[in-house]
Write a protein that holds these residues in place. Structure first.
Motif, PDB file in Angstrom:
ATOM      1  N   SER A  33     -23.020  31.982 -92.236  1.00 29.71           N
ATOM      2  CA  SER A  33     -22.800  31.315 -90.953  1.00 29.71           C
ATOM      3  C   SER A  33     -23.867  30.255 -90.713  1.00 29.71           C
ATOM      4  O   SER A  33     -25.030  30.435 -91.074  1.00 29.71           O
ATOM      5  CB  SER A  33     -22.827  32.329 -89.801  1.00 29.71           C
ATOM      6  OG  SER A  33     -21.583  32.961 -89.633  1.00 29.71           O
ATOM      7  N   GLU A  34     -23.473  29.166 -90.066  1.00 32.00           N
ATOM      8  CA  GLU A  34     -24.422  28.152 -89.635  1.00 32.00           C
ATOM      9  C   GLU A  34     -24.552  28.234 -88.121  1.00 32.00           C
ATOM     10  O   GLU A  34     -23.563  28.137 -87.397  1.00 32.00           O
ATOM     11  CB  GLU A  34     -23.959  26.751 -90.050  1.00 32.00           C
ATOM     12  CG  GLU A  34     -23.928  26.553 -91.553  1.00 32.00           C
ATOM     13  CD  GLU A  34     -23.536  25.143 -91.962  1.00 32.00           C
ATOM     14  OE1 GLU A  34     -23.301  24.309 -91.046  1.00 32.00           O
ATOM     15  OE2 GLU A  34     -23.468  24.871 -93.171  1.00 32.00           O
ATOM     16  N   GLU A  35     -25.785  28.433 -87.641  1.00 32.16           N
ATOM     17  CA  GLU A  35     -26.045  28.628 -86.225  1.00 32.16           C
ATOM     18  C   GLU A  35     -26.890  27.468 -85.697  1.00 32.16           C
ATOM     19  O   GLU A  35     -27.825  27.026 -86.351  1.00 32.16           O
ATOM     20  CB  GLU A  35     -26.793  29.949 -85.997  1.00 32.16           C
ATOM     21  CG  GLU A  35     -26.125  31.163 -86.621  1.00 32.16           C
ATOM     22  CD  GLU A  35     -24.806  31.531 -85.956  1.00 32.16           C
ATOM     23  OE1 GLU A  35     -24.606  31.121 -84.786  1.00 32.16           O
ATOM     24  OE2 GLU A  35     -23.997  32.226 -86.590  1.00 32.16           O
ATOM     25  N   SER A  36     -26.594  27.039 -84.496  1.00 32.65           N
ATOM     26  CA  SER A  36     -27.292  25.904 -83.903  1.00 32.65           C
ATOM     27  C   SER A  36     -28.775  26.206 -83.694  1.00 32.65           C
ATOM     28  O   SER A  36     -29.160  27.330 -83.362  1.00 32.65           O
ATOM     29  CB  SER A  36     -26.650  25.556 -82.552  1.00 32.65           C
ATOM     30  OG  SER A  36     -27.445  24.613 -81.857  1.00 32.65           O
ATOM     31  N   ALA A  73     -28.805  20.008 -87.316  1.00 32.75           N
ATOM     32  CA  ALA A  73     -29.725  21.042 -87.779  1.00 32.75           C
ATOM     33  C   ALA A  73     -29.172  22.432 -87.458  1.00 32.75           C
ATOM     34  O   ALA A  73     -28.479  22.623 -86.464  1.00 32.75           O
ATOM     35  CB  ALA A  73     -31.087  20.851 -87.118  1.00 32.75           C
ATOM     36  N   HIS A  74     -29.479  23.393 -88.320  1.00 33.07           N
ATOM     37  CA  HIS A  74     -28.974  24.742 -88.100  1.00 33.07           C
ATOM     38  C   HIS A  74     -29.855  25.759 -88.828  1.00 33.07           C
ATOM     39  O   HIS A  74     -30.675  25.405 -89.663  1.00 33.07           O
ATOM     40  CB  HIS A  74     -27.527  24.875 -88.573  1.00 33.07           C
ATOM     41  CG  HIS A  74     -27.338  24.646 -90.044  1.00 33.07           C
ATOM     42  ND1 HIS A  74     -27.068  23.395 -90.564  1.00 33.07           N
ATOM     43  CD2 HIS A  74     -27.392  25.489 -91.115  1.00 33.07           C
ATOM     44  CE1 HIS A  74     -26.966  23.478 -91.877  1.00 33.07           C
ATOM     45  NE2 HIS A  74     -27.165  24.734 -92.247  1.00 33.07           N
ATOM     46  N   TRP A  75     -29.682  27.016 -88.458  1.00 35.65           N
ATOM     47  CA  TRP A  75     -30.320  28.108 -89.188  1.00 35.65           C
ATOM     48  C   TRP A  75     -29.221  29.071 -89.627  1.00 35.65           C
ATOM     49  O   TRP A  75     -28.090  29.028 -89.109  1.00 35.65           O
ATOM     50  CB  TRP A  75     -31.358  28.835 -88.326  1.00 35.65           C
ATOM     51  CG  TRP A  75     -30.804  29.569 -87.133  1.00 35.65           C
ATOM     52  CD1 TRP A  75     -30.398  29.032 -85.949  1.00 35.65           C
ATOM     53  CD2 TRP A  75     -30.590  30.984 -87.021  1.00 35.65           C
ATOM     54  NE1 TRP A  75     -29.954  30.001 -85.101  1.00 35.65           N
ATOM     55  CE2 TRP A  75     -30.064  31.220 -85.729  1.00 35.65           C
ATOM     56  CE3 TRP A  75     -30.812  32.071 -87.881  1.00 35.65           C
ATOM     57  CZ2 TRP A  75     -29.735  32.499 -85.280  1.00 35.65           C
ATOM     58  CZ3 TRP A  75     -30.483  33.339 -87.419  1.00 35.65           C
ATOM     59  CH2 TRP A  75     -29.964  33.545 -86.145  1.00 35.65           C
ATOM     60  N   ARG A  76     -29.546  29.914 -90.553  1.00 30.92           N
ATOM     61  CA  ARG A  76     -28.571  30.891 -91.040  1.00 30.92           C
ATOM     62  C   ARG A  76     -29.104  32.302 -90.823  1.00 30.92           C
ATOM     63  O   ARG A  76     -30.306  32.541 -91.000  1.00 30.92           O
ATOM     64  CB  ARG A  76     -28.267  30.654 -92.523  1.00 30.92           C
ATOM     65  CG  ARG A  76     -27.581  29.312 -92.768  1.00 30.92           C
ATOM     66  CD  ARG A  76     -27.132  29.164 -94.202  1.00 30.92           C
ATOM     67  NE  ARG A  76     -26.547  27.858 -94.453  1.00 30.92           N
ATOM     68  CZ  ARG A  76     -26.059  27.473 -95.620  1.00 30.92           C
ATOM     69  NH1 ARG A  76     -26.094  28.299 -96.668  1.00 30.92           N
ATOM     70  NH2 ARG A  76     -25.537  26.277 -95.772  1.00 30.92           N
ATOM     71  N   PRO A  77     -28.241  33.224 -90.434  1.00 33.26           N
ATOM     72  CA  PRO A  77     -28.687  34.602 -90.230  1.00 33.26           C
ATOM     73  C   PRO A  77     -29.349  35.153 -91.493  1.00 33.26           C
ATOM     74  O   PRO A  77     -29.004  34.769 -92.615  1.00 33.26           O
ATOM     75  CB  PRO A  77     -27.391  35.344 -89.902  1.00 33.26           C
ATOM     76  CG  PRO A  77     -26.510  34.300 -89.291  1.00 33.26           C
ATOM     77  CD  PRO A  77     -26.832  33.041 -90.063  1.00 33.26           C
ATOM     78  N   PRO A  78     -30.298  36.065 -91.331  1.00 33.57           N
ATOM     79  CA  PRO A  78     -31.100  36.490 -92.483  1.00 33.57           C
ATOM     80  C   PRO A  78     -30.385  37.374 -93.497  1.00 33.57           C
ATOM     81  O   PRO A  78     -30.775  37.399 -94.658  1.00 33.57           O
ATOM     82  CB  PRO A  78     -32.258  37.264 -91.829  1.00 33.57           C
ATOM     83  CG  PRO A  78     -31.733  37.700 -90.512  1.00 33.57           C
ATOM     84  CD  PRO A  78     -30.786  36.625 -90.066  1.00 33.57           C
ATOM     85  N   LEU A  79     -29.342  38.101 -93.069  1.00 36.66           N
ATOM     86  CA  LEU A  79     -28.750  39.087 -93.970  1.00 36.66           C
ATOM     87  C   LEU A  79     -27.724  38.470 -94.912  1.00 36.66           C
ATOM     88  O   LEU A  79     -26.768  37.817 -94.480  1.00 36.66           O
ATOM     89  CB  LEU A  79     -28.091  40.216 -93.173  1.00 36.66           C
ATOM     90  CG  LEU A  79     -29.031  41.109 -92.361  1.00 36.66           C
ATOM     91  CD1 LEU A  79     -28.251  42.242 -91.703  1.00 36.66           C
ATOM     92  CD2 LEU A  79     -30.153  41.677 -93.227  1.00 36.66           C
ATOM     93  N   GLN A  80     -27.928  38.686 -96.201  1.00 37.02           N
ATOM     94  CA  GLN A  80     -26.919  38.348 -97.201  1.00 37.02           C
ATOM     95  C   GLN A  80     -25.698  39.260 -97.010  1.00 37.02           C
ATOM     96  O   GLN A  80     -25.785  40.312 -96.359  1.00 37.02           O
ATOM     97  CB  GLN A  80     -27.500  38.529 -98.601  1.00 37.02           C
ATOM     98  CG  GLN A  80     -28.712  37.661 -98.896  1.00 37.02           C
ATOM     99  CD  GLN A  80     -28.360  36.204 -99.138  1.00 37.02           C
ATOM    100  OE1 GLN A  80     -27.292  35.889 -99.641  1.00 37.02           O
ATOM    101  NE2 GLN A  80     -29.265  35.307 -98.784  1.00 37.02           N
TER     102      GLN A  80
END
Length: 383
Positions: A33-36, A73-80
């Motif tokens: 997922s791409e998160e704002s 720009a975005h962050w991704r949740p840590p869990l694979q």
């Protein structure tokens, strides 16, 4: 058939799951997922001094010719994917239930498709949270259990609509999804005005959507990451539209979903029949939902700026999981954009301020600052 929605909480009924065979985890996110990154601005309200630090860093970046772009720009949740699946699995197994888990990343089916390459995981449904522009607002639809052979074709159709919305096209897509008996379509967090266009305007569009296409929506979501007051409004909306209620944890970090569905089904397809054909649903809220909402949002957000040394190489540091356009407009991990490979001192200071939110002292102060902001023990008597 009249919908039969039941809602329980583990703190009021610790044996609620005892007569069921399976627990269903719906709506959770993985590293796909791409998160704002707009969460940074929200943190200004929670962490004293952060706005000043951020403004300094923004000025310095501009001087170096790199404008901060919080749209792309975005962050991704840590869990694979496997880690995310196991988090949900453990919670359900603690209730002595079989686990049915549907992962729904934003506009991406990469996680379930990857998991299905493992022979023991072929049963995992191909699901997605589809971003649907509609009128003046944006809706999120949980599309669960797509035929795996057609999954990528469906995703291309979803993307084509999102890029160039047209209500006739949306109506066609939803009717075709409804024609596939194994597919489950859920309107996720329907009350949430995600882009803050105004609650009245957002709800006007939700009503217009449900009046025109609601027969293709199989349930409305009680969201585990939204507060009890908002979920009460979802209950009222479901009563007025005749829709069934269903769970959806919306997990982005390490905490498992704050609600699940209880079912007698032993396969996901059987569960879909329970929702679509039998029109009955039992939502169970887990203990973590009893934590004040602002604290849960804050701790979920902290996942974006936390380092996890035990993770795989390239995914351990928070700035490996956050992405920003470089000088040429190409998306790159922030860790590749720093001078000397380390974040600038002002940003490091801001990150440390955010991380302070984990401390027990900060949590107590936070609780005093937001007393009774979400008291599900009192407010979650929904039905």
């Amino acid at each position: 058939m009249k919908p039969k929605s039941k809602i329980s909480s583990i703190w009021n009924d610790s044996t609620a799951a005892s007569s069921y065979l399976s627990g269903v985890s719906l709506h959770s996110h993985t590293s796909f997922s791409e998160e704002s990154l707009t969460f940074i601005h929200k943190m200004f309200a929670f962490v004293p001094g952060l706005r000043q630090v951020f403004n300094y860093y923004e000025r310095q970046s501009s001087l170096r010719g790199l404008e901060l772009d919080f749209v792309r720009a975005h962050w991704r949740p840590p869990l694979q994917p496997r880690m995310a699946y196991d988090v949900e699995l453990r919670q359900i197994e603690m209730l002595r239930l079989e686990a049915l888990i549907s992962i729904t990343d934003h506009d991406n089916i990469g996680a379930p498709m990857l998991l299905r390459t493992i022979p023991s995981s072929r049963h995992i449904p191909v699901s997605v949270e589809w971003t649907v522009p509609f009128g003046a607002t944006e809706l999120h639809l949980g599309i669960h259990n797509l035929p795996s052979a057609d999954g990528h074709d469906w995703m291309r159709r979803f993307a084509a609509y999102t890029a160039a919305p047209g209500e006739a096209m949306l109506r066609t897509i939803l009717h075709e999804l409804d024609d596939v008996p194994a597919v489950l379509v859920v309107l996720n967090h329907p009350i949430w005005d995600l882009h803050r266009i105004g609650h009245g305007q957002h709800m006007s569009e939700v009503w217009r959507f449900l009046e025109g296409m609601g027969n293709c929506i199989h349930a409305l979501e009680l969201n585990g990451l939204r507060d009890a007051r908002e979920n009460r409004k979802v209950v009222q909306l479901a009563r007025e539209t005749g829709h069934l209620l269903i769970s959806g944890g919306d997990r982005h970090s390490l905490e498992p979903n704050a609600n699940i569905n209880l079912t007698q089904a032993v396969t996901f397809r059987e569960f879909v029949d329970e929702i679509r054909v039998e029109r009955r649903s039992h939502v169970l809220f887990m203990q973590q939902y009893a934590t004040p909402w602002e604290q849960r949002i804050l701790h979920s957000t902290l996942a974006a700026v936390t380092d996890y040394p035990e993770f795989i190489e390239g995914w351990r540091r928070w700035d490996d999981r956050a992405f920003h356009p470089d000088h040429n407009g190409e998306m790159r991990p922030l860790s590749q954009l720093w001078q000397n490979g380390r974040p600038p001192l002002p940003l490091l200071a801001a990150i440390q301020l955010v991380r302070m939110a984990r401390s027990r002292t900060f949590s107590r102060t936070f609780s005093l600052a937001y007393p009774g902001s979400n008291n599900p023990h009192a407010e979650l008597e929904l039905l």
